[in-house]
Design a protein around this motif. Structure first.
Motif, mmCIF file in Angstrom:
data_model
loop_
_atom_site.group_PDB
_atom_site.id
_atom_site.type_symbol
_atom_site.label_atom_id
_atom_site.label_comp_id
_atom_site.label_asym_id
_atom_site.label_seq_id
_atom_site.Cartn_x
_atom_site.Cartn_y
_atom_site.Cartn_z
ATOM 1 N N TRP A 173 4.538 2.278 -0.175
ATOM 2 C CA TRP A 173 3.577 1.473 -1.064
ATOM 3 C C TRP A 173 2.076 1.677 -0.352
ATOM 4 O O TRP A 173 1.196 1.871 -0.946
ATOM 5 N N ALA A 222 -1.073 2.540 -2.925
ATOM 6 C CA ALA A 222 -1.780 1.539 -3.427
ATOM 7 C C ALA A 222 -3.202 1.506 -3.175
ATOM 8 O O ALA A 222 -3.821 2.094 -2.229
ATOM 9 N N LEU A 256 -1.106 0.245 -9.100
ATOM 10 C CA LEU A 256 -0.647 -0.429 -8.116
ATOM 11 C C LEU A 256 -2.009 -0.929 -7.133
ATOM 12 O O LEU A 256 -2.227 0.059 -6.184
ATOM 13 N N TYR A 288 1.815 -11.677 -4.044
ATOM 14 C CA TYR A 288 1.610 -10.786 -4.956
ATOM 15 C C TYR A 288 2.782 -10.156 -5.916
ATOM 16 O O TYR A 288 3.154 -8.955 -5.702
ATOM 17 N N GLN A 312 2.530 -6.810 -7.998
ATOM 18 C CA GLN A 312 2.529 -5.538 -7.403
ATOM 19 C C GLN A 312 3.999 -5.293 -6.611
ATOM 20 O O GLN A 312 4.219 -3.990 -6.512
ATOM 21 N N TYR A 335 -4.292 -3.725 -5.059
ATOM 22 C CA TYR A 335 -4.425 -5.140 -4.527
ATOM 23 C C TYR A 335 -5.847 -5.470 -4.163
ATOM 24 O O TYR A 335 -6.614 -4.569 -3.733
#
Length: 466
Positions: A277, A281, A246, A6, A9, A248
């Motif tokens: 993070w 996220a 941010l 990723y 990110q 995922y």
């Protein structure tokens, strides 16, 4: 450069940590491949890339804007020539106002807020307070409830409290002030909190007298913290953008993607006020699939030793046992996973201890494994997949309770003393009827224990483990 799963990110995480050269290294190949978000960020950060001229940067942002990138349109509206220092200015000509409108239509909270300010102050358009309030409400409601855009919060709160563009709404105005993003030295965040404190002190609004002093005491340290951070405008804007984007998405992830998601991050300290993070996220995932990946990881974790360094492994394992909606404890309890799947994952934890956590320097990770979020869903939900806890029968509860106990007892038998201590700690929180027998047998089998260790086992037997 390492082939990260990723990279975009990870670049945003680097930007939030102010690791700009690392971010450029990750963004450049994505930008060259035509990725709009990477092109926007690469162009915006052109002064960190010696190989990218300002003219080329403008071309990158223009191409991203043409592809519909909201923030690329916004930057071209408020700072079209990417002047050094990035002085953002509200558009005064039709062309730039069109770009601002385009950015707002695409969902940019910064653009919605600036467009609202144009309608409030009659900049490039006729004054229209009702339209301004409507735009600000859209920007406010479109953001993460924990990370509202500070300028939007401030402007909206003033309109709501003073009844501009509509009826006064004291409760909503007060809420808007307290929900803004308070970090990164944002002057609008500081102004919002200052406005809030002064409103509490001077009694201009109907804040209950008993609440005023407590509110002031609560928010004065926040204001002090905001003012202690000094970041230029370009950096504050970038931080807000990266925080809000941010994301995922693991819904189509394979096991290798999942491993990258867990372990491929910048190693940071665990200090409370630092950027982490996992607390920022937004993560989308399939709970059943994710639980199967955790089980697979725990059963055969040795490959991590070849792929990642000690700090990356430690940080990844620490993160997955915390209280976010995608961590192992949360998906174990998900209504979209079965009791059988949960049992398999719990039993696989023995292999994680035996094959990895028993090895120095990874032995410290397991100490709080059994009570720091493992086996229950916490409250740090920031969007993405919403977890609903499984409804279980008494028999289901007993079944999993026994599995936890048996697994901890198995870990207790490992020759690694740190693993034994981790099991003792977990058993100390258990109310299983065989707990005392198991721990007293452990004392009998280990006559060489130090007095401190023996005392710890006795605390576990009594259930006095913290």
């Amino acid at each position: 450069m390492k082939n990260y799963k990723y990279p975009l990110q990870l670049a945003k995480e680097a930007l939030l940590l102010h690791r700009y050269p690392d971010a450029i290294q990750l963004l450049k190949p994505l930008s060259q491949a035509g990725h709009p978000d990477a092109a926007f960020l690469h162009g915006y950060l052109h002064f960190w890339d010696d190989d990218l001229s300002r003219t080329e940067a403008i071309q990158l942002i223009t191409s991203a804007a043409a592809a519909g990138h909201a923030e690329a349109n916004y930057i071209l509206a408020v700072c079209p020539d990417l002047t050094p220092g990035y002085t953002f200015q509200l558009p005064t000509n039709p062309q730039r106002l069109t770009l601002l409108q385009r950015a707002a239509d695409a969902g940019s909270n910064a653009a919605l807020t600036d467009l609202a300010q144009c309608y409030l102050e009659g900049i490039g358009v006729k004054p229209a307070p009702k339209q301004a309030r409507k735009l600000l409400m859209r920007a406010y409601e479109g953001g993460d409830r924990y990370r509202r855009y500070p300028k939007c919060c401030l402007l909206l709160a003033k309109l709501l409290l003073d009844g501009i563009g509509g009826e006064p709404d004291f409760d909503a105005g007060l809420l808007a002030l307290t929900r803004c993003q308070w970090g990164y030295g944002d002057p609008f965040a500081a102004e919002a909190i200052t406005f809030f404190i002064e409103a509490a002190r001077n009694g201009k609004y109907e804040i209950h007298e008993n609440q005023r002093e407590s509110l002031v005491q609560e928010f004065e340290p926040i204001l002090k913290n905001i003012r202690s951070q000094s970041f230029p405008l370009w950096q504050r804007y970038l931080n807000n953008y990266c925080l809000s984007t941010l994301v995922y998405d693991l819904r189509d992830a394979d096991f290798e993607d999942f491993v990258g998601f867990v372990f491929e991050h910048w190693v940071t300290s665990r200090k409370r006020n630092d950027f982490h993070w996992e607390d920022c996220a937004v993560v989308f995932f399939n709970p059943s699939q994710l639980l199967q990946y955790y089980t697979q990881l725990f059963r055969e974790p040795e490959f991590l030793l070849e792929r990642y360094n000690r700090d990356e492994i430690n940080c990844g394992l620490e993160v997955i046992r915390e209280f976010n909606n995608w961590t192992v404890g949360c998906v174990l309890d998900s209504s979209e996973t079965t009791v059988a799947e949960a049992e398999a994952c719990i039993r696989a934890t023995y292999d994680l201890f035996a094959k990895l956590l028993s090895k120095t320097p990874y032995d410290s990770v397991g100490y709080m494994w059994w009570d720091a979020g493992y086996g229950r869903c916490g409250g740090k939900w920031r969007g993405g997949t919403l977890i609903k806890e499984r409804t279980m029968t008494d028999e289901d509860h007993k079944r999993l309770y026994q599995v936890y106990f048996e697994t901890m007892v198995s870990v207790l038998q490992l020759p690694s003393r740190p693993c034994q201590t981790a099991a003792i700690h977990g058993l100390g929180h258990s109310k299983h009827p065989d707990k005392e027998r198991v721990l007293r047998q452990y004392l009998a089998d280990h006559p060489d224990l130090s007095d401190r260790s023996r005392s710890y086992v006795m605390e576990a037997i009594k259930g006095e483990i913290l």
